[in-house]
Design an enzyme around this catalytic site. Structure first.
Site, PDB file in Angstrom:
ATOM      1  N   THR A  18       0.777  -1.189   0.022  1.00  0.00           N
ATOM      2  CA  THR A  18       0.098   0.233  -0.041  1.00  0.00           C
ATOM      3  C   THR A  18       0.792   1.345   0.025  1.00  0.00           C
ATOM      4  OG1 THR A  18      -1.637  -1.191   1.459  1.00  0.00           O
ATOM      5  CG2 THR A  18      -1.826   1.173   1.210  1.00  0.00           C
ATOM      6  N   ARG A  22       7.684  -2.575   3.013  1.00  0.00           N
ATOM      7  CA  ARG A  22       7.889  -2.724   4.410  1.00  0.00           C
ATOM      8  C   ARG A  22       8.325  -4.102   4.904  1.00  0.00           C
ATOM      9  NH1 ARG A  22       3.164   1.069   6.925  1.00  0.00           N
ATOM     10  NH2 ARG A  22       3.559   2.881   5.438  1.00  0.00           N
ATOM     11  N   SER A 113       6.247   3.979   8.666  1.00  0.00           N
ATOM     12  CA  SER A 113       5.104   4.575   8.994  1.00  0.00           C
ATOM     13  C   SER A 113       4.710   4.285  10.437  1.00  0.00           C
ATOM     14  CB  SER A 113       4.018   4.625   8.095  1.00  0.00           C
ATOM     15  OG  SER A 113       2.928   5.255   8.395  1.00  0.00           O
ATOM     16  N   HIS A 114       3.524   3.884  10.482  1.00  0.00           N
ATOM     17  CA  HIS A 114       2.755   3.565  11.868  1.00  0.00           C
ATOM     18  C   HIS A 114       3.068   2.126  12.495  1.00  0.00           C
ATOM     19  CE1 HIS A 114       0.433   1.761   8.665  1.00  0.00           C
ATOM     20  NE2 HIS A 114      -0.136   0.975   9.557  1.00  0.00           N
ATOM     21  N   LYS A 126      10.151   4.029   0.555  1.00  0.00           N
ATOM     22  CA  LYS A 126       9.129   4.204  -0.446  1.00  0.00           C
ATOM     23  C   LYS A 126       9.443   5.344  -1.384  1.00  0.00           C
ATOM     24  CE  LYS A 126       6.437   7.093   2.640  1.00  0.00           C
ATOM     25  NZ  LYS A 126       5.253   7.511   3.169  1.00  0.00           N
ATOM     26  N   ASP A 278       1.747   9.911  13.363  1.00  0.00           N
ATOM     27  CA  ASP A 278       2.143   8.799  13.354  1.00  0.00           C
ATOM     28  C   ASP A 278       3.948   8.753  13.134  1.00  0.00           C
ATOM     29  OD1 ASP A 278       2.139   9.274  10.768  1.00  0.00           O
ATOM     30  OD2 ASP A 278       1.847   7.181  10.125  1.00  0.00           O
ATOM     31  N   ASP A 280       5.916   8.620  10.575  1.00  0.00           N
ATOM     32  CA  ASP A 280       6.531   9.508   9.921  1.00  0.00           C
ATOM     33  C   ASP A 280       5.432  10.932   9.465  1.00  0.00           C
ATOM     34  OD1 ASP A 280       4.267   8.049   8.564  1.00  0.00           O
ATOM     35  OD2 ASP A 280       4.858   8.187   6.451  1.00  0.00           O
ATOM     36  N   ASP A 282       2.426  11.659   8.824  1.00  0.00           N
ATOM     37  CA  ASP A 282       1.393  11.788   7.441  1.00  0.00           C
ATOM     38  C   ASP A 282      -0.136  11.644   8.141  1.00  0.00           C
ATOM     39  OD1 ASP A 282       1.657   9.021   7.541  1.00  0.00           O
ATOM     40  OD2 ASP A 282       2.174   8.996   5.519  1.00  0.00           O
ATOM     41  N   ARG A 283      -0.074  10.934   9.361  1.00  0.00           N
ATOM     42  CA  ARG A 283      -1.446  10.719  10.111  1.00  0.00           C
ATOM     43  C   ARG A 283      -2.102  12.039  11.067  1.00  0.00           C
ATOM     44  NH1 ARG A 283      -2.843   4.520  10.289  1.00  0.00           N
ATOM     45  NH2 ARG A 283      -1.935   3.810   8.303  1.00  0.00           N
ATOM     46  N   THR A 345      -7.681   1.969  -1.267  1.00  0.00           N
ATOM     47  CA  THR A 345      -6.767   2.648  -0.092  1.00  0.00           C
ATOM     48  C   THR A 345      -5.463   2.996  -0.733  1.00  0.00           C
ATOM     49  OG1 THR A 345      -8.171   1.107   1.192  1.00  0.00           O
ATOM     50  CG2 THR A 345      -5.911   1.740   1.849  1.00  0.00           C
ATOM     51  N   GLU A 364      -8.560   9.475   4.209  1.00  0.00           N
ATOM     52  CA  GLU A 364      -8.718   8.166   4.659  1.00  0.00           C
ATOM     53  C   GLU A 364      -9.313   7.801   5.778  1.00  0.00           C
ATOM     54  OE1 GLU A 364      -6.042   5.495   2.118  1.00  0.00           O
ATOM     55  OE2 GLU A 364      -4.648   6.594   2.905  1.00  0.00           O
ATOM     56  N   GLU A 365      -9.858   6.695   6.104  1.00  0.00           N
ATOM     57  CA  GLU A 365     -10.350   6.428   7.489  1.00  0.00           C
ATOM     58  C   GLU A 365      -9.287   6.304   8.427  1.00  0.00           C
ATOM     59  OE1 GLU A 365      -9.758   3.510   8.399  1.00  0.00           O
ATOM     60  OE2 GLU A 365      -8.946   3.124   6.366  1.00  0.00           O
ATOM     61  N   SER A 366      -8.247   5.875   7.973  1.00  0.00           N
ATOM     62  CA  SER A 366      -7.020   5.609   8.749  1.00  0.00           C
ATOM     63  C   SER A 366      -6.186   6.741   8.996  1.00  0.00           C
ATOM     64  CB  SER A 366      -6.338   4.538   7.809  1.00  0.00           C
ATOM     65  OG  SER A 366      -5.631   5.241   6.592  1.00  0.00           O
ATOM     66  N   LYS A 377      -0.609  12.601   2.700  1.00  0.00           N
ATOM     67  CA  LYS A 377      -1.416  13.005   3.901  1.00  0.00           C
ATOM     68  C   LYS A 377      -0.605  13.781   4.704  1.00  0.00           C
ATOM     69  CE  LYS A 377      -1.468   8.375   5.772  1.00  0.00           C
ATOM     70  NZ  LYS A 377      -1.068   7.432   4.810  1.00  0.00           N
ATOM     71  N   ARG A 497      -9.035  -6.098   7.691  1.00  0.00           N
ATOM     72  CA  ARG A 497      -9.773  -4.923   8.254  1.00  0.00           C
ATOM     73  C   ARG A 497     -11.324  -4.910   8.028  1.00  0.00           C
ATOM     74  NH1 ARG A 497      -5.340  -2.375   9.766  1.00  0.00           N
ATOM     75  NH2 ARG A 497      -3.524  -1.874   8.262  1.00  0.00           N
TER      76      ARG A 497
HETATM   77  C1  VG1 Z   1      -3.080   1.491   5.938  1.00  0.00           C
HETATM   78  C2  VG1 Z   1      -4.198   2.068   5.707  1.00  0.00           C
HETATM   79  C3  VG1 Z   1      -4.385   3.090   4.534  1.00  0.00           C
HETATM   80  C4  VG1 Z   1      -2.892   3.849   4.415  1.00  0.00           C
HETATM   81  C5  VG1 Z   1      -1.782   2.886   4.607  1.00  0.00           C
HETATM   82  C6  VG1 Z   1      -0.400   3.816   4.640  1.00  0.00           C
HETATM   83  O1  VG1 Z   1      -2.953   0.665   4.773  1.00  0.00           O
HETATM   84  O2  VG1 Z   1      -5.340   1.597   5.878  1.00  0.00           O
HETATM   85  O3  VG1 Z   1      -5.539   3.741   4.355  1.00  0.00           O
HETATM   86  O4  VG1 Z   1      -2.938   4.578   3.180  1.00  0.00           O
HETATM   87  O5  VG1 Z   1      -1.767   2.129   5.739  1.00  0.00           O
HETATM   88  O6  VG1 Z   1      -0.696   4.658   5.744  1.00  0.00           O
HETATM   89  P1  VG1 Z   1      -3.363  -1.023   4.837  1.00  0.00           P
HETATM   90  O7  VG1 Z   1      -2.880  -1.660   3.666  1.00  0.00           O
HETATM   91  O8  VG1 Z   1      -2.494  -1.447   5.905  1.00  0.00           O
HETATM   92  O9  VG1 Z   1      -4.930  -0.943   5.187  1.00  0.00           O
HETATM   93  V1  VG1 Z   1       1.076   5.184   6.564  1.00  0.00           V
HETATM   94  O10 VG1 Z   1       0.502   6.227   7.548  1.00  0.00           O
HETATM   95  O11 VG1 Z   1       1.768   4.434   5.615  1.00  0.00           O
HETATM   96  O12 VG1 Z   1       1.679   5.814   5.607  1.00  0.00           O
HETATM   97 CO    CO Z   2       2.299   7.353   7.952  1.00  0.00          CO
END
Ligand code: VG1
Ligand code: CO
Length: 544
Positions: A18, A22, A113-114, A126, A278, A280, A282-283, A345, A364-366, A377, A497
C-alpha cells in the site's frame, strides 16, 4: 573514492505494498537487501545525471546507515544532487514539500510509518515522484520486476557523510546538501493558515492543547510550529523527541496506542484540543475535550469549513476519499455542489486527481487527511486546519462535530482490525466472500437488505488505469455498508480490516455509542464472512 560493483542475487519479495516496501528491520539489514531494492529503484528511473533527489526518514532504527548507503549508491548512479534532512530526518509530508519546492526528480522516504520500529520492529522505503507523491503502481511494479532480475549494484567507497551539520559536500560529482527538515514545511503551513488568528486563540482565553509526537518524526515540527511560531505554550508537546525505537511505543495515533494523550483528553483537567501523529508524520488523530473525532469526520468537517481557512477560502474543486472511508464526506460534497471521488486504499491513488485539479482535499479513514498543498497526507496540516477552524468559530470540538451531524446526518462508523492472523486463512476468507458476491444482493439480514455487493475496482479518471480487487463491499439499502479487505502494510501474517458503517439522519438517535449503533451490522459481518472461524479470534485486536 571509487565505485564498487557488487555481485548480488535477487530477493523474491521486494514488491511494494500500500505504501512502499515494508519488512522486518532484520530483513532490511541483511547483506544486499536494501542495496538490491535501491539499485532496482535507481535502474528504473531514467537517466539520473544532473537530477535532484530528496532523501530522509522518520528516524527509526536503521535510518542513518540506510541513508549513508543510499547516498553512496546515488553517487554511483551519477545523481546530480541529493537533498537530505538534517539528522537524516524528514517527515513524509515534509519530503513532499521539498520535492515540490526544489523541483526534485523524486524522493526516497525511509519509514514503516505507523508500524513499530527498532531492531525487532519494522523498516520501510518508499519512492515519491516529481509531483511529491507516492509513485504510481506502474513504477512500483517496474521496480519489483527489476528486483527479480538484479545481478549487481554499484556503490561508492569512502567515509560517511556528516548528516548532523547543515551544508553541502560532494561524493564523486554528486552534491549532497543537508537541509533543515522543518523550515520549508513550517513556512508553507504559515502561508496556508491564519497563524495570527490561532496565536490569539492561544493568547486570549484559557484555550490549551496537547500534541503527542509519539517519539516519532513530528516532535521537532510540532515544536517549531505550535510552540515557537504559534505560542501554544511550552508544555504543548508530549513525547516530542524522535527516538530510534519510538520509546518502545507503537507510533500509530489511535485510541489504543496514544493512550497517554487519550487519558489526558478524558481527564477532568483536559485541554480543549488534542492531537497525535504517526511514525512518519502523515497521519492525524483529533480529539476534543472528552471527545474523539472519527477520521472520516475529520475530512467531512474540514471540507464543510474550508472557506474559513485562508489557503482554502476560494472553495474546493472537489474531494476524494478511499473506498472504505465513511460516506460522511460525500454528504458535504453534495451540499457544496462539488464532486466526491472514491479511490482504492493508499494515497497514491489521489495523486492524479490532485495533479489534474479535480480535487482539493482528500482523506482516508485511517487517520489520513491532506490537500493539494503536497501529494501526501499530512498530520500537522490537519491539526492546523482544525486549530484555524477553532480560532474562527470559537466553539468546542464536540459542539462543531455535533452541529455537523445535525446538519448532514450522522454516519456511524467503525473499523475492526484482526492483526497478524494466518495469511492463508485470511486469503480464504476473502475468496469465500468473492464466491458469495452474486447471491448476496437482495438478501435480507434483520432490518438490512443487501443492495449490491462487489470486489471494488477502480478506473482512474485521469489515466484510465484499472486497479482490481480492492476490497469486498456489501452495501445495504439506506446507506449502511460492510467492507472487508486485507492490509497491504503489515510485515507478519495478514491483517484483516472490517469497516462498518450506517447512516442516522434522526437527530434524536445520533447520540449512541458507535459499537452499539453498529451491533447488528457487526453481527452480519460475522455471519457472512465467518471471521471467527477463519481468524481463530474471538474479537478484533484494535477497534477504532
Ligand atoms: C494502511 C491504511 C491506509 C494507508 C496506509 C499507509 O494501509 O489502511 O489507508 O494509506 O496504511 O498509511 P493498509 O493496506 O494496511 O490498510 V501510513 O501512515 O503508511 O503511511
Ligand atoms: Co504514516
Amino acid at each position: 573514492m571509487t565505485v564498487n560493483t557488487i555481485t548480488t542475487t535477487p530477493f523474491p519479495d521486494q514488491k511494494p505494498g500500500t505504501s512502499g516496501l515494508r519488512k522486518k528491520t532484520a530483513v532490511f539489514a541483511q547483506p544486499h537487501y536494501l542495496e538490491n531494492f535501491v539499485q532496482s529503484l535507481l535502474d528504473t528511473l531514467p537517466d539520473l545525471a544532473g537530477k535532484t533527489l530528496v532523501v530522509g526518514g522518520d528516524g527509526r532504527y536503521f535510518n542513518r546507515p540506510a541513508i549513508q548507503t543510499i547516498l553512496k549508491m546515488a553517487a554511483a548512479a551519477n545523481v546530480g544532487r541529493v537533498l537530505v534532512g538534517r539528522g537524516g530526518l524528514l517527515s513524509t509530508p515534509a519530503a513532499s514539500v521539498l520535492i515540490r519546492k526544489y523541483q526534485a526528480y523524486g524522493g526516497i522516504v525511509l519509514s514503516a510509518s505507523h508500524n513499530p520500529g527498532g531492531a525487532d520492529g519494522d523498516f520501510g522505503i518508499k519512492y515519491n515522484g516529481t509531483n511529491g507523491g507516492p509513485a504510481a503502481e506502474a513504477i512500483t511494479n517496474a521496480i519489483y520486476a527489476r528486483s527479480r532480475a538484479l545481478q549487481q549494484y554499484r556503490v561508492t567507497t569512502g567515509p560517511d557523510i556528516d548528516l548532523d551539520t547543515l551544508g553541502r559536500c560532494t561524493i564523486q560529482t554528486t552534491i549532497i546538501e543537508v537541509l533543515d527538515p522543518v523550515a520549508d514545511y513550517a513556512d508553507l503551513m504559515e502561508r496556508l493558515f491564519d497563524f495570527a488568528g490561532i496565536r490569539s486563540l492561544f493568547a486570549e482565553g484559557n484555550f490549551r492543547m496537547c500534541f503527542d509526537g509519539m517519539h516519532a518524526i513530528t516532535g521537532p515540527y510540532a515544536h517549531e510550529i505550535l510552540v515557537n511560531r504559534l505560542k501554544s505554550g511550552s508544555d504543548t508537546v508530549i513525547r516530542g523527541v524522535p527516538l530510534e525505537d519510538f520509546g518502545g511505543g507503537h507510533p500509530d495515533p489511535n485510541l489504543v496506542y496514544a493512550h497517554e494523550l487519550v487519558e489526558r483528553m478524558y481527564s477532568p483537567q483536559a485541554p480543549g484540543f488534542g492531537a497525535a501523529s504517526d511514525g512518519d508524520g502523515d497521519r492525524n488523530m483529533i480529539l476534543g475535550r472528552h471527545f474523539f473525532v472519527t477520521p472520516s469526520y475529520s475530512l467531512a468537517i474540514l471540507a464543510a469549513n474550508a472557506r474559513l481557512v485562508p489557503g482554502y477560502k476560494h472553495g474546493l474543486r472537489g474531494i476524494a476519499r478511499s473506498m472504505p472511508t465513511s460516506c460522511a464526506p460525500d454528504r458535504v460534497a453534495a451540499v457544496l455542489g462539488i464532486d466526491c471521488y472514491e479511490t482504492p486504499t493508499g494515497w497514491k491513488y489521489f495523486g492524479n486527481l490532485l495533479d489534474a485539479g479535480k480535487v482539493t482535499l482528500c482523506g482516508e479513514e485511517s487517520f489520513g487527511t491532506g490537500s493539494d498543498h503536497v501529494r501526501e497526507k499530512d498530520g500537522l496540516w490537519a491539526v492546523l486546519f482544525w486549530l484555524n477552524i477553532l480560532a474562527v468559530r470559537r466553539q468546542s470540538v464536540e459542539s462543531i462535530v455535533r452541529e455537523h451531524w445535525r446538519t448532514y446526518g450522522r454516519n456511524y462508523y467503525s473499523r475492526h482490525d484482526y492483526e497478524e492472523v494466518d495469511a492463508g486463512a485470511a486469503e480464504q476468507l476473502v475468496q469465500e466472500l468473492r464466491n458469495q458476491l452474486s447471491v448476496l444482493p437482495g438478501k435480507s439480514f434483520g432490518r438490512y437488505r443487501v443492495n449490491f455487493a462487489d470486489d471494488f475496482s477502480y478506473t482512474d479518471p485521469v489515466d484510465q488505469s484499472v486497479t482490481l480487487q480492492q476490497g469486498i463491499r456489501i452495501v445495504m439499502d439506506e446507506g449502511a455498508r460492510i467492507v472487508l479487505r486485507l492490509s497491504g502494510t503489515g510485515t507478519l501474517g495478514a491483517t484483516l480490516r472490517v469497516y462498518i458503517e450506517s447512516f442516522e439522519p434522526d437527530v434524536g438517535r445520533q447520540d449512541q455509542d458507535a459499537q452499539v449503533a453498529l451491533a447488528d451490522l457487526i453481527r452480519i459481518a460475522e455471519q457472512v464472512a465467518q471471521i471467527r472461524k477463519f481468524t481463530g479470534r474471538e474479537r478484533p485486536t484494535v477497534i477504532t
